[in-house]
Enzyme design. Structure first.
Site, PDB file in Angstrom:
ATOM      1  N   CYS A   1      31.453  38.070  31.601  1.00 24.66           N
ATOM      2  CA  CYS A   1      32.375  37.335  32.476  1.00 24.66           C
ATOM      3  C   CYS A   1      32.535  35.895  31.992  1.00 24.66           C
ATOM      4  O   CYS A   1      33.103  35.667  30.936  1.00 24.66           O
ATOM      5  CB  CYS A   1      31.878  37.429  33.929  1.00 24.66           C
TER       6      CYS A   1
ATOM      7  N   HIS B   1      30.726  43.463  35.001  1.00 24.91           N
ATOM      8  CA  HIS B   1      29.333  43.022  35.152  1.00 24.91           C
ATOM      9  C   HIS B   1      28.365  44.198  35.068  1.00 24.91           C
ATOM     10  O   HIS B   1      28.088  44.825  36.098  1.00 24.91           O
ATOM     11  CB  HIS B   1      29.161  42.345  36.513  1.00 24.91           C
TER      12      HIS B   1
ATOM     13  N   GLU C   1      25.225  44.042  34.896  1.00 24.05           N
ATOM     14  CA  GLU C   1      24.015  43.746  35.692  1.00 24.05           C
ATOM     15  C   GLU C   1      24.231  44.079  37.169  1.00 24.05           C
ATOM     16  O   GLU C   1      23.274  44.210  37.917  1.00 24.05           O
ATOM     17  CB  GLU C   1      23.587  42.289  35.483  1.00 24.05           C
TER      18      GLU C   1
END
Lengths: 228, 746
Positions: free
Chosen positions: A86, A203, A205
């Site tokens: 990002c 993302h 994560e």
């Protein structure tokens, strides 16, 4: 295998990335403060999401001048693995480590949602845990994720299999309807020429635990672990 | 140094500052003399409605404000603090930023978010989720669209940059909010018990420091501005709206949490309304000490600011820290690491006055205690009169309304009403997944945030139906609590505490104060019934525009606790063949419903009835069904009634819609049955072989529970023999309504 997560002022996915690496993946991980001028030994450096330096001026534009970036560039140029997620992707572009740019979403608004992305190349250090063509579910959350590059660059990216992820439908079709931000060729993630640097807007994560609705992002961290 | 002539201080100037004659005399009595200009400014902001709660505090004290989970009582600190076990507590609070948002919607909403975040992290708690409760005029008006669009973008701008997920909220569009929109923002933070920081100041000789942004002329008199009605001249007060810098606030968050761990920090408070004035007086009064302050040491954004301006500035992203003498350098080192100002500008004194100095010269001396709520600030009990309009709205004959011929059409109209339609146009602009803890994102009954390092989660939601409260303030207040509780129950959480934001008109109007008083009484009774004390909150009066007062709008921010994350439950149907069961009873009520408004253009009747002990039993039955894994989904009946609740349960799963066939026999007219908004009703879906168990759970809790249909993977919603619509059609109108309205150009 040791990971470093850079903390810029305004980073806000630093804790999340650290959490996944340490608690979910079980890897060694340390934060790297943006004022650092020398780096400890790392195998992988991650530039996390957020709003580095408030993203004032232009996304990622100020962060590239922070002291730690000189070291990150050195690390990357000597073949070290670098992942920008990002805002981290935006910083990598501003730092000249990846080609093209990320401009404001075509609908001119911040967009947070789950998207599907297709693994366009699974022969990279970042994606080797996935099947070729596998469809992954991951959240995006950005205002400037609209990838743009000139025709020449795109041709090179395509020709050298440096497009790793593309926005797609649940059944893997890369179609305009599934493009959440206007990115050219539905690009969600690309590599540098030496294929040791990956920038991506989704993302991973945030898609690494069952309770969050998807574990599809784990493959990226697991791919990197297999490097050691 | 300021060369500006200070005006003569007299009663007239005091009145211009929003004080009344009695208050002016009280000030003279406290000081034993006429105040100077700076002192008058300080009194006027601290005694404004916004800071002193002078017209509301007597009523607020009737709310339950303690309980075994509450670690601090309501009003004692910047936010409430609730124990959730494992040595952890959550701090949470809701606040309004209505007037700033009416004038400058982007910055007004953004700084509202900034302010509530500071209230949380000043306690040493890390913010983990935000919510927003919004009210606007109808979207067919371009000004309302502009306000709505800019408020949402302002919230997104600030919250996203802070890395705090915005996970839930509620929004209504109603004529009465044109010109006076409501922007209520709530934040929840988490803190270890032993790391909680108090907003206090004590110990003679300890050091007072100001940290964060420098001080400018923005926002002077914001608190006073919030305490008057909006009128044509309000536009000229745009400078009362502050400008937010979320990047600086993010740094301030990290630095504050770092410094809050240190035991040499005596107390911290953020600077919100009334800036340095409010912090210094409240912290001093709380600790029972005073302060001597050197205003010339305060870092300024612009030259030549007067003591008056420095004391009243509401520049954002600032905090006050009281540090044990000798540890100043340690604190400076932490703030320097984050590139933030950190300056000593005062000392704690045994003398309980605020003594203000500028370039060595005394510019004001005021006893701290006399300035604050709970101290010398005025307290009033206002007059109440039952509103005239009650007779009119309640006399409307709802029994003989024409019955619709096409129920499919009614259902689709309701689903496309902006009060009911899909809200993803809003929440997709908010980063709701940062912090990797959002287990249920926006779109279900309530949002669920898991607590890392434990097996627990919290569910949270805001609710408040202004229309009900307009028709019946007591019931409206009670239902706001009941509905928010029901919403967290449907996610598998036990309601544990609330924060409230009470948005009303001018309290000096006895009819308005009647609404306020009775809404608070309704909330009080509901909070006692559910054992959910009020941890704190905010009162926003003077929500009026030239066309009149808003509907009285009490908003409740509910927090529920889930002890085992495997109990987390969503609102949508999941499995073909599951039985659909209804806990509770549909009564013959149409008053205040969305159906009456959308189809018959009426705001009339009485608000739905609510039986609080019964509601509590419904919660218990639902929670038991969830915990024993009997229920596969749970959702309540609210706006739009049973038909809308079932339709939403069919289509709100982002991954897959699934149909339903419902047959319900009641001796009610079909519109009353399908669109009435009966309270205390929950719709569950249950596997066939658990039906008996469900019936036993319901019987044990003395709650009616009947099967009303089955989940069917056939792409259609059928109800009795009057509704038969494809899910595609439902989804289209539901999801396109708000985006479609926002694309209008005139």
């Amino acid at each position: 295998m040791k990971f470093g997560v850079v903390v810029f002022p305004g980073s806000n996915c630093d804790h999340d990335t650290y959490h996944v690496l340490k608690k979910v993946v079980g890897a060694k991980v340390e934060y790297i403060w943006h004022k650092e001028t020398t780096l400890n030994f790392f195998d992988v450096i991650i530039l996390p999401g957020g709003f580095s330096y408030g993203d004032y001026l232009r996304v990622g534009a100020v962060a590239r001048f922070s002291p730690v970036m000189r070291e990150v560039i050195k690390f990357a140029n000597s073949g070290g693995l670098v992942l920008g997620i990002c805002n981290g992707f935006q910083v990598l572009l501003e730092a000249g480590l990846l080609p093209g740019s990320l401009i404001t979403n075509d609908h001119l608004r911040f967009r947070c949602q789950d998207v599907y992305i297709k693994v366009a190349n699974n022969k990279t250090c970042f994606s080797r845990s996935y099947e070729s063509g596998q469809v992954l579910k991951m959240p995006i959350a950005h205002y400037s994720g609209n990838y743009f590059a000139d025709k020449e660059t795109l041709k090179i990216l395509e020709g050298t299999e440096r497009i790793v992820f593309q926005y797609c439908s649940l059944d893997g079709n890369v179609i305009p309807e599934e493009n959440p931000n206007g990115s050219i060729l539905n690009i969600a993630g690309i590599l540098n020429e030496n294929k040791n640097i990956l920038g991506m807007m989704p993302h991973p994560e945030r898609a690494a635990e069952k309770i969050l609705g998807s574990e599809d992002g784990l493959g990226i961290f697991n791919s990197l672990l297999r490097e050691s | 140094m300021s060369k500006i002539e200070e005006p003569v201080v007299d009663l007239e100037l005091a009145i211009q500052h929003g004080l009344n004659e009695g208050e002016w005399e009280k000030i003279i009595k406290i000081l034993g003399r006429t105040p100077n200009y700076t002192e008058l400014g300080v009194f006027s902001v601290m005694w404004s409605e916004h800071c002193s709660y002078k017209n509301s505090i007597a009523m607020l004290k009737t709310l339950p404000r303690s309980g075994k989970r509450l670690l601090v009582k309501a009003g004692e600190e910047n936010a409430g603090l609730v124990d959730i076990g494992d040595g952890l507590a959550i701090a949470f609070k809701i606040e309004s930023h209505n007037h700033p948002s009416a004038l400058e919607p982007f910055q007004g909403a953004a700084t509202g978010v900034g302010g509530i975040l500071r209230d949380i992290f000043t306690m040493g708690a890390r913010p983990i989720a935000s919510l927003d409760s919004l009210r606007f005029g109808p979207l067919n008006n371009p000004r309302n669209r502009y306000l709505f669009d800019q408020v949402v973008q302002g919230i997104a701008h600030y919250g996203n940059c802070m890395g705090v997920p915005t996970v839930a909220g509620d929004v209504y569009f109603e004529d009465c909010y044109s010109g006076n929109p409501l922007v209520n923002v709530m934040t929840i933070g988490i803190v270890k018990h032993d790391r909680v920081k108090s907003a206090t100041s004590k110990g003679e000789g300890n050091t007072v420091m100001i940290v964060g942004s420098s001080t400018g002329r923005d926002g002077i008199h914001g608190a006073t501005f919030a305490s008057v009605e909006l009128d044509e001249e309000s536009e000229s007060k745009r400078s009362s709206v502050q400008v937010g810098d979320p990047f600086t606030e993010k740094l301030l968050l990290e630095a504050t949490l770092e410094v809050a761990r240190k035991n040499y920090v005596i107390g911290i408070q953020d600077m919100g309304a009334a800036g340095i004035t409010c912090c210094t007086s409240e912290m001093s009064a709380r600790g029972g000490f005073g302060m001597i302050l050197d205003l010339s040491a305060v870092p300024l954004r612009e030259p030549n600011m007067s003591p008056y301006e420095i004391m009243l500035s509401e520049s954002q992203e600032r905090m006050l820290v009281v540090v044990r003498r000798g540890f100043e350098e340690e604190v400076k080192t932490i703030f320097k690491k984050w590139d933030l100002n950190c300056v000593e500008f005062g000392k704690v004194t045994d003398i309980k006055d605020l003594q203000l100095y500028m370039n060595g010269k005394n510019v004001g001396t005021i006893p701290a205690w006399d300035l604050v709520l709970g101290g010398g600030a005025p307290v009033y009990e206002r007059e109440t009169i039952e509103p005239e309009y009650f007779k009119e709205v309640r006399s409307v004959d709802l029994k003989n309304l024409p019955e619709p011929n096409d129920y499919n059409d009614v259902l689709l109209k309701l689903l496309s009403s902006h009060n009911i339609a899909d809200k993803s146009w809003i929440y997709r602009q908010y980063d709701y997944s940062v912090r990797t803890s959002t287990a249920i994102p926006p779109g279900s009954s309530s949002a669920v945030i898991r607590i890392k390092g434990t097996n627990k989660a919290i569910a949270t939601k805001t609710d408040g139906n202004g229309r009900y409260t307009y028709l019946n303030p007591y019931r409206g207040g009670a239902i706001a609590v009941a509905e928010s509780a029901r919403n967290v129950v449907c996610s598998g959480a036990k309601p544990i505490a609330i924060t409230n934001c009470l948005n009303f008109g001018n309290p000096y109007d006895p009819e308005i104060f009647y609404q306020f008083k009775n809404a608070v009484l309704g909330m009080r009774d509901a909070c006692y019934a559910f054992n959910t004390p009020v941890t704190g909150g905010n009162v926003s009066f003077y929500n009026e525009s030239p066309s009149g007062a808003i509907f009285p709008t009490p908003v409740v921010g509910m927090v529920g606790l889930i002890n085992d994350i495997s109990h987390i439950t969503t609102s949508w149907f999941k499995n073909d063949g599951d039985f659909i069961m209804m806990l509770g009873t549909i009564k013959g009520e149409l008053g205040g419903s969305e159906y009456l408004k959308v189809i018959h253009n009426l705001v009339a009747g009485d608000a739905p009835t609510i039986d609080l002990p019964f509601e509590k039993r419904v919660h218990n039955a639902c929670l038991e069904a969830i915990r024993r894994r009997v229920a596969n989904s749970a959702t309540d009946i609210s706006d739009g009634g049973l038909a809308v609740a079932i339709a939403e349960a069919c289509i709100s799963n982002p991954d897959k819609s699934i149909g339903a066939s419902v047959y319900i026999s009641r001796k009610l007219r079909n519109d009353v049955l399908f669109f009435g908004e009966s309270q205390s009703v929950i719709i569950l879906s249950i596997n066939e072989n658990r039906l008996l168990e469900m019936e036993r759970i319901a019987a044990k809790n003395i709650v009616p529970c009947v099967t009303i249909g089955r989940v069917k993977d056939n792409g259609r919603l059928r109800m009795n023999d009057v509704i038969d619509v494809s899910l595609e059609e439902i989804k289209t109108v539901y999801t396109n309504a708000i985006p479609g309205a926002m694309k209008m150009t005139s």
